[in-house]
Design a protein around this motif. Structure first.
Motif, PDB file in Angstrom:
ATOM      1  N   THR A   1       0.833  -1.205   0.000  1.00 46.35           N
ATOM      2  CA  THR A   1       0.000   0.000   0.000  1.00 46.35           C
ATOM      3  C   THR A   1       0.864   1.250   0.000  1.00 46.35           C
ATOM      4  O   THR A   1       1.839   1.328   0.756  1.00 46.35           O
ATOM      5  CB  THR A   1      -0.917  -0.002   1.234  1.00 46.35           C
ATOM      6  N   GLN A   2       0.519   2.171  -0.859  1.00 46.49           N
ATOM      7  CA  GLN A   2       1.224   3.452  -0.886  1.00 46.49           C
ATOM      8  C   GLN A   2       0.283   4.580  -0.481  1.00 46.49           C
ATOM      9  O   GLN A   2      -0.901   4.559  -0.809  1.00 46.49           O
ATOM     10  CB  GLN A   2       1.715   3.757  -2.307  1.00 46.49           C
TER      11      GLN A   2
ATOM     12  N   LEU B   1      15.622  11.993   7.267  1.00 40.64           N
ATOM     13  CA  LEU B   1      16.291  12.931   6.378  1.00 40.64           C
ATOM     14  C   LEU B   1      15.747  12.823   4.952  1.00 40.64           C
ATOM     15  O   LEU B   1      15.056  11.853   4.616  1.00 40.64           O
ATOM     16  CB  LEU B   1      17.806  12.713   6.369  1.00 40.64           C
ATOM     17  N   TRP B   2      16.031  13.857   4.178  1.00 38.22           N
ATOM     18  CA  TRP B   2      15.729  13.825   2.745  1.00 38.22           C
ATOM     19  C   TRP B   2      17.019  13.569   1.993  1.00 38.22           C
ATOM     20  O   TRP B   2      18.026  14.229   2.260  1.00 38.22           O
ATOM     21  CB  TRP B   2      15.170  15.157   2.261  1.00 38.22           C
ATOM     22  N   VAL B   3      16.986  12.643   1.063  1.00 37.76           N
ATOM     23  CA  VAL B   3      18.097  12.489   0.134  1.00 37.76           C
ATOM     24  C   VAL B   3      17.629  13.083  -1.186  1.00 37.76           C
ATOM     25  O   VAL B   3      16.536  12.752  -1.671  1.00 37.76           O
ATOM     26  CB  VAL B   3      18.497  11.010  -0.017  1.00 37.76           C
ATOM     27  N   THR B   4      18.406  14.011  -1.741  1.00 39.66           N
ATOM     28  CA  THR B   4      17.968  14.741  -2.947  1.00 39.66           C
ATOM     29  C   THR B   4      18.978  14.571  -4.072  1.00 39.66           C
ATOM     30  O   THR B   4      20.019  13.941  -3.892  1.00 39.66           O
ATOM     31  CB  THR B   4      17.848  16.242  -2.643  1.00 39.66           C
ATOM     32  N   ASP B   5      18.644  15.169  -5.203  1.00 37.77           N
ATOM     33  CA  ASP B   5      19.568  15.225  -6.349  1.00 37.77           C
ATOM     34  C   ASP B   5      20.015  13.844  -6.817  1.00 37.77           C
ATOM     35  O   ASP B   5      21.203  13.608  -7.079  1.00 37.77           O
ATOM     36  CB  ASP B   5      20.821  16.059  -6.012  1.00 37.77           C
TER      37      ASP B   5
ATOM     38  N   ASP C   1      14.094  11.247  -1.843  1.00 39.31           N
ATOM     39  CA  ASP C   1      13.591  10.140  -1.018  1.00 39.31           C
ATOM     40  C   ASP C   1      13.542  10.604   0.423  1.00 39.31           C
ATOM     41  O   ASP C   1      14.431  11.336   0.862  1.00 39.31           O
ATOM     42  CB  ASP C   1      14.551   8.943  -1.070  1.00 39.31           C
ATOM     43  N   MET C   2      12.532  10.168   1.136  1.00 37.96           N
ATOM     44  CA  MET C   2      12.538  10.373   2.575  1.00 37.96           C
ATOM     45  C   MET C   2      13.053   9.091   3.220  1.00 37.96           C
ATOM     46  O   MET C   2      12.552   8.001   2.937  1.00 37.96           O
ATOM     47  CB  MET C   2      11.142  10.683   3.115  1.00 37.96           C
ATOM     48  N   VAL C   3      14.072   9.247   4.052  1.00 30.44           N
ATOM     49  CA  VAL C   3      14.706   8.085   4.663  1.00 30.44           C
ATOM     50  C   VAL C   3      14.600   8.203   6.182  1.00 30.44           C
ATOM     51  O   VAL C   3      14.850   9.277   6.740  1.00 30.44           O
ATOM     52  CB  VAL C   3      16.190   8.020   4.235  1.00 30.44           C
ATOM     53  N   ILE C   4      14.175   7.142   6.820  1.00 27.92           N
ATOM     54  CA  ILE C   4      14.138   7.137   8.286  1.00 27.92           C
ATOM     55  C   ILE C   4      14.864   5.882   8.776  1.00 27.92           C
ATOM     56  O   ILE C   4      14.511   4.764   8.373  1.00 27.92           O
ATOM     57  CB  ILE C   4      12.689   7.166   8.834  1.00 27.92           C
ATOM     58  N   ASN C   5      15.878   6.074   9.599  1.00 26.52           N
ATOM     59  CA  ASN C   5      16.640   4.957  10.169  1.00 26.52           C
ATOM     60  C   ASN C   5      17.129   3.964   9.110  1.00 26.52           C
ATOM     61  O   ASN C   5      17.099   2.750   9.321  1.00 26.52           O
ATOM     62  CB  ASN C   5      15.802   4.201  11.206  1.00 26.52           C
ATOM     63  N   GLY C   6      17.538   4.466   7.969  1.00 23.91           N
ATOM     64  CA  GLY C   6      18.073   3.570   6.953  1.00 23.91           C
ATOM     65  C   GLY C   6      17.014   2.884   6.113  1.00 23.91           C
ATOM     66  O   GLY C   6      17.328   1.998   5.323  1.00 23.91           O
ATOM     67  N   VAL C   7      15.753   3.283   6.270  1.00 22.19           N
ATOM     68  CA  VAL C   7      14.679   2.702   5.461  1.00 22.19           C
ATOM     69  C   VAL C   7      14.124   3.780   4.536  1.00 22.19           C
ATOM     70  O   VAL C   7      13.874   4.910   4.973  1.00 22.19           O
ATOM     71  CB  VAL C   7      13.535   2.184   6.367  1.00 22.19           C
ATOM     72  N   GLU C   8      13.970   3.424   3.256  1.00 22.10           N
ATOM     73  CA  GLU C   8      13.357   4.372   2.328  1.00 22.10           C
ATOM     74  C   GLU C   8      11.855   4.337   2.571  1.00 22.10           C
ATOM     75  O   GLU C   8      11.168   3.397   2.223  1.00 22.10           O
ATOM     76  CB  GLU C   8      13.683   3.970   0.884  1.00 22.10           C
ATOM     77  N   ILE C   9      11.356   5.404   3.208  1.00 18.93           N
ATOM     78  CA  ILE C   9       9.945   5.433   3.574  1.00 18.93           C
ATOM     79  C   ILE C   9       9.111   6.007   2.436  1.00 18.93           C
ATOM     80  O   ILE C   9       7.957   5.641   2.228  1.00 18.93           O
ATOM     81  CB  ILE C   9       9.758   6.274   4.866  1.00 18.93           C
ATOM     82  N   GLY C  10       9.698   6.917   1.684  1.00 27.38           N
ATOM     83  CA  GLY C  10       8.953   7.495   0.567  1.00 27.38           C
ATOM     84  C   GLY C  10       9.888   8.068  -0.461  1.00 27.38           C
ATOM     85  O   GLY C  10      11.078   8.248  -0.209  1.00 27.38           O
TER      86      GLY C  10
ATOM     87  N   GLY D   1       5.579   4.397   1.392  1.00 30.65           N
ATOM     88  CA  GLY D   1       5.198   2.995   1.567  1.00 30.65           C
ATOM     89  C   GLY D   1       4.519   2.865   2.921  1.00 30.65           C
ATOM     90  O   GLY D   1       5.187   2.946   3.950  1.00 30.65           O
ATOM     91  N   LEU D   2       3.196   2.694   2.921  1.00 31.20           N
ATOM     92  CA  LEU D   2       2.475   2.652   4.200  1.00 31.20           C
ATOM     93  C   LEU D   2       2.945   1.470   5.058  1.00 31.20           C
ATOM     94  O   LEU D   2       3.137   1.587   6.266  1.00 31.20           O
ATOM     95  CB  LEU D   2       0.963   2.585   3.967  1.00 31.20           C
ATOM     96  N   ASP D   3       3.138   0.318   4.408  1.00 32.18           N
ATOM     97  CA  ASP D   3       3.538  -0.874   5.170  1.00 32.18           C
ATOM     98  C   ASP D   3       4.869  -0.640   5.898  1.00 32.18           C
ATOM     99  O   ASP D   3       5.031  -0.998   7.056  1.00 32.18           O
ATOM    100  CB  ASP D   3       3.669  -2.080   4.237  1.00 32.18           C
ATOM    101  N   ARG D   4       5.811  -0.054   5.180  1.00 32.95           N
ATOM    102  CA  ARG D   4       7.122   0.205   5.795  1.00 32.95           C
ATOM    103  C   ARG D   4       7.010   1.238   6.903  1.00 32.95           C
ATOM    104  O   ARG D   4       7.683   1.143   7.927  1.00 32.95           O
ATOM    105  CB  ARG D   4       8.096   0.735   4.749  1.00 32.95           C
ATOM    106  N   PHE D   5       6.176   2.245   6.663  1.00 27.43           N
ATOM    107  CA  PHE D   5       5.990   3.317   7.644  1.00 27.43           C
ATOM    108  C   PHE D   5       5.433   2.728   8.941  1.00 27.43           C
ATOM    109  O   PHE D   5       5.912   3.003  10.036  1.00 27.43           O
ATOM    110  CB  PHE D   5       5.007   4.345   7.071  1.00 27.43           C
TER     111      PHE D   5
END
Ligand code: ASP
Length: 582
Positions: free
Chosen positions: A232-233, A423-427, A471-480, A530-534
Motif C-alpha cells: 500500500t502506498q 532525512l531527505w536524500v535529494t539530487d 527520497d525520505m529516509v528514516i533509520n536507513g529505510v526508504e519510507i517514501g 510505503g504505508l507498510d514500511r511506515f
C-alpha cells in the motif's frame, strides 16, 4: 443487547454495576469451589468468577467451557481479592449470574497468547486466529491510525482522495507486472498497477491540483522482509509546486504522524544529496542514527607495493570505536560477513589502533606504523579503535562498506529502535546505466524531471544528469520517494529517446500521457510513501508482514486461502489461455 460494556474497560469505579459482556474464552481454571474464566475481546481481558456455593449448576456449566468458545455473561462488577497489575482491568472481576454460550470452538492449533506456541507457518495458515492475538491486532490498530491521520492531515490541506483503476495496461519499464487476461478481448491483457503514477499525473492535467490516494500497488518481484507482491502506498501529487513545496508539505505530514501517534517532536529533516550519501554512507538510504562514516584513504595507501590497494579504484575505511580488542575469531567473522555472496567483497583489511599508541594490521608487510597512523588520523581513530578497510570499484565498494557499517552498528548496538533519524536524500541521478545492456534506465521513473540546469547534459553526458528527485529516509529505510515531473511533451519525448524508446514504442505505451501534455499540463510533482514500511517502522517490526492483515509468504503464497491456485479448464478456455506443461 449482546453487551453493555467491553472486556477492556471496567475499573474499580464501576463497582456493583451489572454488566453484560461478550467475547472469547482465553483461559478457564478451577480452584476449589470456584471457576475463573478470562474473557477476551479486542479491547482487553476481564476475569469472570463462578462460585459453586452461590450457583452450582452455573459453575458446573462454566467448568465445561473450552478455550476460544464465544460466550455472553451477565454479572456484577466486584473488587478483586488477588489484583493483577499487568492488565488494566486487573482490579475487578465479574460475579456471573447468567451465562450463555454463543458458539463453541475446536481447540485452536496454537495458543492465542502474546507469546504463542505456534510457528510462523501454522499462524499464517490460521491467520484469522493469529489476528486475535494482541501483538498482531495492535499493529493493525496502528496502521488504521496512521492511515486515518494521513487522511485527516491531507484533507485539511485541500487534498482530494481519488481512486484510480486497478486494471490497467502493462508497462514493461520498472518492476515486473502482474498480468490479468481479458476475456472480452481475446489475446489481450490488463496489468495491475505498480503505482498510480500515470493517473495521478493525468489528474494534474485535469486540474485536480492536490491529489492523494491510499492505494494498493502490485509488483511481481522476488520477496524480502520489506517486500510483498501487493502493498500500500500513500500516493500524492500536487500542481504548481517546486521540489521545496513538496518536501515541506510531506515533512510536516511525517512530523504530524510522529506527534499524533508516537507523541514525538521530530526536528527539521536534514537534507543530503545522493552524492554525499554515497560518499559518507555508501547508501542512498543512510541510517544516520550512528556515525562510523566511510573515509576514502586511497591516496594514503598508494605506492607501498600492496598491489591489491594500488590497483583498486577506491580504498575506503570505517572506524569502529573501541573494537581494537576484537579477537581473531571476531575479525574472521567480519571477513566472512563481507565475503558472503550478497555482499561480495574479496577480503577485509584491518588496523588495530592499540591503547599504547601502536598499530597492528593485516597488511604490516607493506605499511609502516607511520603509514597506519596517517590512515588512523584521517579516520579520526582514537587509541582502542579498529579500522576496517575494503577496496575495489568505487560504488560497489562503498555499498559493501555500507553493509559492514550496518553490521558494526548492530554489533555495537547503535541502531536503537526507539530513536528516529529522518532525512531527505535529494539530487538523485536521473539515469542509471545498465553496462551489460549498454543502455540507460530511469533511476526513479521516466516521468521524473531533470534539474533544469542539467538538461543540456542529456545530449552530451546523460549519466551525469541529476534529477529533481528525492527520497525520505528514516533509520536507513526508504519510507517514501518522488520527484518533480516533466510537464513538457517535448522534454518527455526527449527522455524516452534517451531511454532508447523508438517514437512508435513511446507512442504505444505512453501516447496518452504525451497527448495529455499537449493540452496544458501544469508544472507538477509528488511522492509516495510505503504505508507498510511506515507502519512497521513505527511498530518496531522487522518485517512488513506483521502489519498486513493477510500477507503472502516468501514464495508469494497466501497459505490460508491457498492462492495462487490452478483454475478450471472452462475458465482457461473462456480466457483463451493454454497452459503448456513442459
Ligand atoms: N510512483 C512513484 C513510486 O511508486 C512515486 C512517485 O514518484 O510519486 O515510487
Amino acid at each position: 443487547m449482546y453487551r453493555t460494556r467491553t472486556c477492556g474497560e471496567l475499573r474499580l469505579s464501576d463497582l456493583d454495576e451489572t454488566v453484560i459482556l461478550a467475547g472469547w474464552v482465553q483461559k478457564n481454571r478451577k480452584m476449589g469451589g470456584m471457576t475463573f474464566i478470562d474473557i477476551r475481546d479486542r479491547y482487553g481481558i476481564t476475569q469472570l468468577v463462578f462460585n459453586q456455593e452461590i450457583n452450582a449448576t452455573l459453575c458446573e456449566q462454566a467448568g465445561k467451557i473450552g478455550r476460544e468458545w464465544v460466550v455472553q455473561v451477565t454479572g456484577v462488577v466486584q473488587e478483586r481479592y488477588n489484583k493483577n497489575g499487568h492488565i488494566p482491568t486487573g482490579e475487578i472481576e465479574i460475579i456471573v449470574s447468567e451465562l450463555k454460550i454463543l458458539n463453541m470452538s475446536e481447540v485452536p492449533p496454537f495458543t492465542i497468547e502474546d507469546e504463542t506456541d505456534g510457528g510462523d507457518d501454522i499462524r499464517m495458515k490460521y491467520r484469522y486466529l493469529d489476528l486475535r492475538r494482541n501483538v498482531v491486532r495492535s499493529n493493525l490498530e496502528l496502521r488504521h491510525k496512521m492511515a486515518f491521520e494521513t487522511r485527516r492531515f491531507l484533507d485539511d490541506r485541500g487534498f482530494l482522495e481519488v481512486e484510480t483503476p486497478v486494471l490497467i495496461g502493462s508497462t514493461p519499464e520498472g518492476a515486473r507486472d502482474f498480468i490479468v487476461p481479458s476475456r472480452m478481448n481475446p489475446g489481450e491483457f490488463y496489468a495491475l498497477p505498480q503505482s498510480p503514477q500515470l493517473f495521478k499525473q493525468l489528474l494534474m492535467v485535469s486540474g485536480f491540483d492536490r491529489y492523494f490516494q491510499i492505494a494498493k500497488c502490485f509488483r511481481d518481484e522476488d520477496l524480502r522482509a520489506d517486500r510483498q507482491p501487493e502493498f500500500t502506498q500513500i500516493d500524492c501529487e500536487m500542481s504548481f509546486v517546486e521540489q521545496e513545496d513538496v518536501l515541506q508539505l510531506f515533512e510536516s505530514l511525517t512530523k504530524h504522524l510522529f506527534k499524533t501517534i508516537k507523541g514525538l517532536d521530530i526536528p527539521d529533516f536534514p537534507r543530503m544529496t545522493y552524492a554525499e550519501a554515497m560518499k559518507r554512507y555508501g547508501s542512498d538510504k543512510p541510517d544516520t542514527r550512528f556515525g562510523i562514516e566511510l573515509v576514502e584513504i586511497k591516496d594514503l595507501t598508494l605506492g607501498k607495493g600492496f598491489e591489491v590497494f594500488d590497483s583498486a579504484e577506491y580504498v575506503g575505511a570505517i572506524c569502529a570505536g573501541s573494537c581494537a580488542s576484537y579477537t581473531r575469531k571476531q575479525l574472521d567473522e567480519l571477513t566472512d560477513f563481507v565475503k558472503r555472496p550478497q555482499i561480495g567483497a574479496k577480503g577485509l583489511v584491518y588496523v588495530r589502533c592499540d591503547m599504547d599508541g601502536s598499530f597492528k594490521s593485516s597488511v604490516d608487510k607493506f605499511y609502516s606504523s607511520e603509514d597506519l597512523k596517517c590512515w588512523a588520523k584521517r579516520c579520526y581513530a582514537k587509541h582502542g579503535d579498529l579500522l576496517l578497510i575494503l577496496c575495489g570499484e568505487t560504488e560497489r565498494t562503498q555499498k559493501q562498506l555500507c553493509e559492514l557499517r550496518l553490521e558494526m552498528g548492530n554489533r555495537l548496538e547503535l541502531r536503537n529502535k526507539n530513536k528516529y533519524n529522518c532525512l531527505w536524500v535529494t539530487d538523485f541521478p536521473l539515469l542509471e546505466k545498465d553496462e551489460a545492456l549498454n543502455r540507460f534506465f530511469a533511476k526513479h521513473h521516466p516521468f521524473t524531471s531533470p534539474k533544469p540546469e542539467d538538461i543540456a547534459l542529456l545530449d552530451t553526458d546523460p549519466g551525469a544528469v541529476r534529477a529533481d528527485a528525492y527520497d525520505m529516509v528514516i533509520n536507513g529505510v526508504e519510507i517514501g520517494g518522488g520527484s518533480i515531473r516533466i510537464h513538457d511533451s517535448k522534454l518527455q519525448q526527449k527522455m524516452f529517446q534517451v531511454l532508447g524508446f523508438t517514437e512508435e514504442k513511446a507512442q504505444l505505451q505512453f501516447g496518452f500521457l504525451m497527448n495529455a501534455f499537449r493540452y496544458g499540463a501544469p508544472p507538477h510533482g509528488g511522492l509516495a510513501f510505503g504505508l507498510d514500511r511506515f507502519v512497521s517502522l513505527f511498530a518496531g517490526l522487522d518485517s512488513i508482514r506483521d502489519c498486513i492483515a493477510f500477507p503472502k509468504n516468501n514464495s508469494g503464497r497466501d497459505v490460508m486461502i491457498d492462492a495462487p491456485s490452478a483454475i478450471e479448464q472452462e475458465q482457461l478456455d473462456e480466457l483463451n489461455l493454454q497452459i503448456s506443461h513442459a
